[in-house]
Scaffold this motif. Structure first.
Motif, short mmCIF file in Angstrom:
data_model
loop_
_atom_site.label_atom_id
_atom_site.label_comp_id
_atom_site.label_asym_id
_atom_site.label_seq_id
_atom_site.Cartn_x
_atom_site.Cartn_y
_atom_site.Cartn_z
N ASP A 1 0.82 -1.21 0.00
CA ASP A 1 0.00 0.00 0.00
C ASP A 1 0.85 1.26 0.00
OD1 ASP A 1 -2.74 -1.19 0.25
OD2 ASP A 1 -1.84 -2.03 2.06
N ALA A 2 2.08 1.17 0.48
CA ALA A 2 2.97 2.33 0.49
C ALA A 2 4.40 1.83 0.66
CB ALA A 2 2.62 3.29 1.62
N VAL A 3 5.35 2.66 0.22
CA VAL A 3 6.78 2.36 0.37
C VAL A 3 7.38 3.41 1.28
CG1 VAL A 3 8.99 2.11 -0.81
CG2 VAL A 3 6.88 1.32 -1.92
N LEU A 4 8.04 2.97 2.35
CA LEU A 4 8.64 3.85 3.34
C LEU A 4 10.16 3.77 3.25
CD1 LEU A 4 6.45 2.68 6.36
CD2 LEU A 4 5.95 4.55 4.77
N SER A 5 10.84 4.81 3.70
CA SER A 5 12.31 4.85 3.69
C SER A 5 12.83 4.86 5.11
CB SER A 5 12.81 6.08 2.94
OG SER A 5 14.21 6.24 3.12
N TRP A 6 13.61 3.83 5.46
CA TRP A 6 14.24 3.78 6.77
C TRP A 6 15.34 4.82 6.87
CZ3 TRP A 6 13.15 2.44 11.41
CH2 TRP A 6 14.16 2.24 12.36
N ASN A 7 16.06 5.05 5.80
CA ASN A 7 17.11 6.07 5.81
C ASN A 7 16.54 7.44 6.16
OD1 ASN A 7 18.04 3.81 4.07
ND2 ASN A 7 19.91 5.03 3.94
N TRP B 1 10.91 6.41 20.32
CA TRP B 1 11.09 6.14 18.89
C TRP B 1 9.88 5.41 18.32
CZ3 TRP B 1 14.28 7.53 15.08
CH2 TRP B 1 15.44 8.23 15.42
N GLU B 2 9.29 4.51 19.08
CA GLU B 2 8.10 3.83 18.56
C GLU B 2 6.97 4.84 18.33
OE1 GLU B 2 4.94 0.20 19.50
OE2 GLU B 2 6.28 0.93 21.09
N ARG B 3 6.80 5.75 19.28
CA ARG B 3 5.76 6.77 19.12
C ARG B 3 6.04 7.64 17.89
NH1 ARG B 3 4.99 10.26 24.35
NH2 ARG B 3 4.95 8.12 25.13
N TYR B 4 7.31 7.99 17.71
CA TYR B 4 7.70 8.82 16.56
C TYR B 4 7.40 8.10 15.24
CZ TYR B 4 11.02 10.34 12.97
OH TYR B 4 11.60 10.71 11.78
N LEU B 5 7.76 6.80 15.14
CA LEU B 5 7.54 6.06 13.90
C LEU B 5 6.05 5.85 13.63
CD1 LEU B 5 10.37 3.36 14.11
CD2 LEU B 5 10.32 5.43 12.70
N ARG B 6 5.27 5.60 14.68
CA ARG B 6 3.83 5.45 14.48
C ARG B 6 3.21 6.74 13.96
NH1 ARG B 6 0.98 1.13 16.40
NH2 ARG B 6 2.20 -0.50 17.47
N LEU B 7 3.70 7.87 14.44
CA LEU B 7 3.21 9.16 13.95
C LEU B 7 3.68 9.42 12.53
CD1 LEU B 7 1.76 11.85 14.58
CD2 LEU B 7 3.95 12.71 15.46
N LEU B 8 4.98 9.14 12.25
CA LEU B 8 5.56 9.42 10.94
C LEU B 8 4.90 8.57 9.86
CD1 LEU B 8 7.88 10.79 9.28
CD2 LEU B 8 9.27 8.78 9.83
N TRP B 9 4.62 7.32 10.16
CA TRP B 9 4.08 6.40 9.17
C TRP B 9 2.57 6.23 9.25
CZ3 TRP B 9 8.32 2.26 10.54
CH2 TRP B 9 9.55 2.69 10.03
N GLY B 10 1.92 7.01 10.09
CA GLY B 10 0.48 6.96 10.19
C GLY B 10 -0.06 5.64 10.71
N LEU B 11 0.64 5.03 11.66
CA LEU B 11 0.22 3.73 12.17
C LEU B 11 -0.82 3.83 13.28
CD1 LEU B 11 3.71 1.93 12.39
CD2 LEU B 11 2.04 1.85 10.53
N GLY B 12 -0.86 4.95 13.97
CA GLY B 12 -1.80 5.09 15.05
C GLY B 12 -1.62 3.98 16.08
N ASP B 13 -2.73 3.34 16.43
CA ASP B 13 -2.69 2.24 17.39
C ASP B 13 -2.80 0.89 16.69
OD1 ASP B 13 -2.52 3.97 19.59
OD2 ASP B 13 -4.70 4.22 19.63
N ASP B 14 -2.41 0.82 15.43
CA ASP B 14 -2.52 -0.42 14.66
C ASP B 14 -1.74 -1.56 15.32
OD1 ASP B 14 -3.85 1.18 12.93
OD2 ASP B 14 -2.58 0.78 11.19
#
Length: 461
Positions: free
Chosen positions: A63-69, A90-103
């Motif tokens: 559904d989407a391609v993300l960049s770890w770099n 960091w987990e909170r930051y990545l969930r916000l950055l990638w739109g994961l919410g509480d998934d």
């Protein structure tokens, strides 16, 4: 919501993931995200996975391609790990950055022993983990002791059946279940990439030179085992790993050319490692011309398996590349290896993760120059013994199997897979008797250092 995050750093890994998805290895999820990383020493100068030729053929599965770099910049993705106290942040930051919410997150990663895969697993401490294998290394033991908080979350090891009947050792200390990704699914994805190559070049030679065969241009008489078809040589850039010097690796490639010509091949395609020096290819072109052969190099990076389908070579030769096993097992192509015997002695330390791939190539594939194979009986027993000798702390459970194999099967043909010093240190059959061990005193350490200096000086002459 359920989200699956698939981490990949190589096109080979992305193809393996695509094959696993196509064959139903992963349960349905609300979203599937592909996380790509560029682990090159200087990422700014290397082509990232999502810009490589053929990637568009794979990306539609996500559904989407993300960049770890981009997510961890300016840190280098291959060397950065979070401080334990910073993991929740960091987990909170990545969930916000990638739109994961509480998934609810599930991970599929490669090379869990090292960053970035290990880092990603640490940053999602509640996520279940599937590991997919990057080639022959899956048959070797886990190279680093993994935190049980990560290892116990691993459910499966997805791998290609490169050596039929052989069970991988990777992550077995956690009871991880190996699961085979069907070869048919893998080759089908490769077919997609090959079609992309054809379209990119207008259906012609895909940059392999005007005399090489296209996908449907020759039959068994032209490209069969007659010695007249194309020979495909695989470079690995072993000098970058410190296994060989640049001069030694260049000489190994020249020997491959000579070996192919000696078998009657006059058309040779050399697939260099993507970051290998271009001067090596030019040297090989000159050497091939001196031997009465024509050598060409693909004009853009492409998977070896794509070349197998495009060229249908009469011979595939290399050192210990995983592609030698896909060529033989998945495409039915004749293969040969070269240079494995000295590597078995040169690999240091003994725990070097390349040891199992080199051992398998040496034991199973014919030598390019002599045509002989290792002829090793009880391959599974050999793998257990080598695996224990490599990682006795991680795989202590393999000691009885190693002792049985070494007591019954240690012959001149199998001794090259072990070092007497290693066997002695572990108290295994084939090592020196306990009474002959050299005491570790200041004097013996001084003598050893002097001997090593003299050896290095002699090798430089």
């Amino acid at each position: 919501m359920s989200t699956q995050i698939f981490y990949a750093s190589t096109l080979y890994g992305a193809v393996t993931l695509a094959a696993a998805i196509d064959s139903g290895c992963f349960e349905p999820a609300d979203r599937r995200l592909l996380l790509v990383a560029n682990n090159a020493a200087t990422p700014e100068t290397a082509v990232p996975l999502d810009r490589m030729p053929g990637f568009d053929r794979l990306s539609h599965r996500f559904d989407a391609v993300l960049s770890w770099n981009d997510a961890v910049a300016p840190f280098h993705p291959g060397g950065w790990t979070p401080r334990p106290d910073d993991v929740p942040l960091w987990e909170r930051y990545l969930r916000l950055l990638w739109g994961l919410g509480d998934d609810r997150v599930a991970l599929a990663v490669e090379s869990l022993q090292v960053p970035p895969a290990l880092t990603v697993a640490q940053l999602f401490p509640e996520a279940a983990i599937d590991v997919y294998a990057d080639g022959l290394m899956s048959y070797g033991p886990t190279r680093n002791r993994i935190d049980p908080l990560v290892g116990e979350r691993v459910r499966r090891l997805l791998h290609l059946d490169l050596v039929p009947g052989l069970r991988p050792l990777l992550l077995a200390e956690f009871g991880v279940v190996p699961e085979v990704v069907p070869a048919e699914a893998f080759t089908k994805v490769v077919d997609e990439l090959a079609e992309d190559e054809t379209g990119a070049t207008g259906g012609g030679d895909a940059g392999y030179g005007p005399d090489e065969c296209g996908p449907d241009e020759c039959g068994p008489d032209e490209c069969g085992e007659t010695g007249e078809g194309v020979a495909l040589l695989l470079g690995q850039y072993l000098s970058a790993l410190g296994i060989l010097s640049p001069a030694e690796e260049e000489d190994l490639h020249v020997r491959m050319v000579r070996g192919a010509v000696a078998r009657g091949h006059r058309r040779i395609v050399f697939k260099p490692h993507p970051v290998a020096p271009a001067s090596w290819s030019r040297t090989l072109e000159l050497r091939a011309r001196e031997l009465g052969a024509e050598l060409t190099v693909p004009d853009r990076p492409v998977l070896a398996e794509v070349l197998f389908r495009r060229l249908r070579p009469a011979l595939v030769a290399g050192c210990f590349s995983t592609a030698l096993f896909t060529a033989s097992g998945f495409y039915g192509l004749p293969v040969a290896r070269l240079g494995t015997a000295p590597l078995l002695d040169r690999l240091t330390p003994y725990q070097n993760s390349n040891r199992v791939p080199v051992t398998l190539a040496d034991a199973l594939l014919p030598d390019l120059e002599s045509g002989g194979t290792g002829g090793v009986p009880d391959l599974a027993g050999l793998l257990d013994a080598v695996g224990f000798a490599m990682q006795p702390q991680v795989r202590a459970d393999l000691r009885p199997a190693a002792e049985r194999y070494l007591a019954d099967r240690l012959t001149p043909a199998t001794r090259r897979y072990f070092k007497r010093r290693r066997l002695t240190a572990l108290g295994l059959p084939g090592g020196l008797p306990g009474g002959l061990k050299v005491p570790r005193t200041a004097l013996t350490r001084l003598l050893v250092r002097r001997a090593r200096r003299l050896k290095r000086a002699a090798l430089r002459r």
